[in-house]
Design an enzyme around this catalytic site. Structure first.
Site, mmCIF file in Angstrom:
data_model
loop_
_atom_site.group_PDB
_atom_site.id
_atom_site.type_symbol
_atom_site.label_atom_id
_atom_site.label_comp_id
_atom_site.label_asym_id
_atom_site.label_seq_id
_atom_site.Cartn_x
_atom_site.Cartn_y
_atom_site.Cartn_z
ATOM 1 N N ASP A 1 -6.205 2.905 9.967
ATOM 2 C CA ASP A 1 -5.547 3.710 8.941
ATOM 3 C C ASP A 1 -5.447 2.924 7.637
ATOM 4 O O ASP A 1 -5.480 1.692 7.640
ATOM 5 C CB ASP A 1 -4.146 4.114 9.404
ATOM 6 C CG ASP A 1 -3.570 5.270 8.603
ATOM 7 O OD1 ASP A 1 -4.361 6.069 8.040
ATOM 8 O OD2 ASP A 1 -2.336 5.392 8.530
ATOM 9 N N GLU A 2 -5.312 3.650 6.514
ATOM 10 C CA GLU A 2 -5.180 3.066 5.177
ATOM 11 C C GLU A 2 -6.303 2.082 4.887
ATOM 12 O O GLU A 2 -6.087 0.973 4.411
ATOM 13 C CB GLU A 2 -3.811 2.395 5.014
ATOM 14 C CG GLU A 2 -2.624 3.308 5.244
ATOM 15 C CD GLU A 2 -2.476 4.416 4.200
ATOM 16 O OE1 GLU A 2 -3.229 4.427 3.207
ATOM 17 O OE2 GLU A 2 -1.606 5.278 4.390
#
Length: 197
Positions: A93-94
């Site tokens: 994620d991110e």
């Protein structure tokens, strides 16, 4: 609609899926959905996020609608290679906050037969490509671009408009700092008309 690929008989082959879009478009929610489905299928999963992202939780990945899944915070993408041995599915994620080696790391995981699911902002608040995301999109086997709703006019939003004055590309924030906007309202800046009510 995204149709999840699956392994067919014989040799296991890996691939890279990238989920991209503006803030508030549901990227993390979609990542969590895919990872939970992999776990339901009894696939071995490992999930990573950048250690600098502590907005909702130190360890968990948390979506804006408060769905969450345990993850491992890391400082650089090379750690993913060390911590993903014998996994079936790796979630990240991110991705925009990771270093430039992330596309290479994802490539290596896919070559080892893993399904790699990556979520991140494709553009920063200036509308420029963000971090390693352009290279990840180039290497991806599957791409899902999600859209938010423009807070100014209600059309689909692809841009993350920064509402506060701050220097630098990196500013971790939520609704107090950013809002989704369509191309027209993003370009209009602070003068964009708000919807009544």
């Amino acid at each position: 609609m995204f149709i999840e690929p699956h392994w067919t008989g014989g040799e296991r082959r890996g691939w890279i899926e990238v989920i991209c879009g503006s803030m508030f478009s549901g990227k993390t929610e979609e990542l969590i959905r895919r990872l939970k489905r992999a776990r339901i299928a009894h696939q071995k999963t490992e999930i990573f996020k950048p250690s600098i992202d502590t907005r909702y939780a130190e360890r968990d990945i948390v979506s804006h609608d408060e769905r969450h899944i345990p993850s491992t915070p890391i400082d650089n993408s090379q750690e993913i290679l060390l911590l993903s041995q014998d996994m079936d599915v790796v979630g990240i994620d991110e991705a925009q906050f990771f270093d430039a080696e992330l596309p290479f790391v994802c490539d290596q995981l896919a070559l080892q037969g893993m399904r790699v699911i990556v979520a991140g902002l494709d553009m920063d608040f200036k509308g420029n490509p963000f971090g390693p995301m352009p290279a990840l999109l180039a290497k991806a086997d599957y791409i899902t671009k999600l859209h938010a709703i423009c807070v100014c006019c209600g059309h689909i939003a692809s841009y993350s408009y920064r509402k506060v004055s701050a220097k630098g590309q990196l500013l971790l924030g939520e609704a107090e700092s950013y809002e989704p906007r369509c191309r027209k309202c993003y370009t209009a800046g602070p003068a964009a008309d708000r919807r009544a009510g």
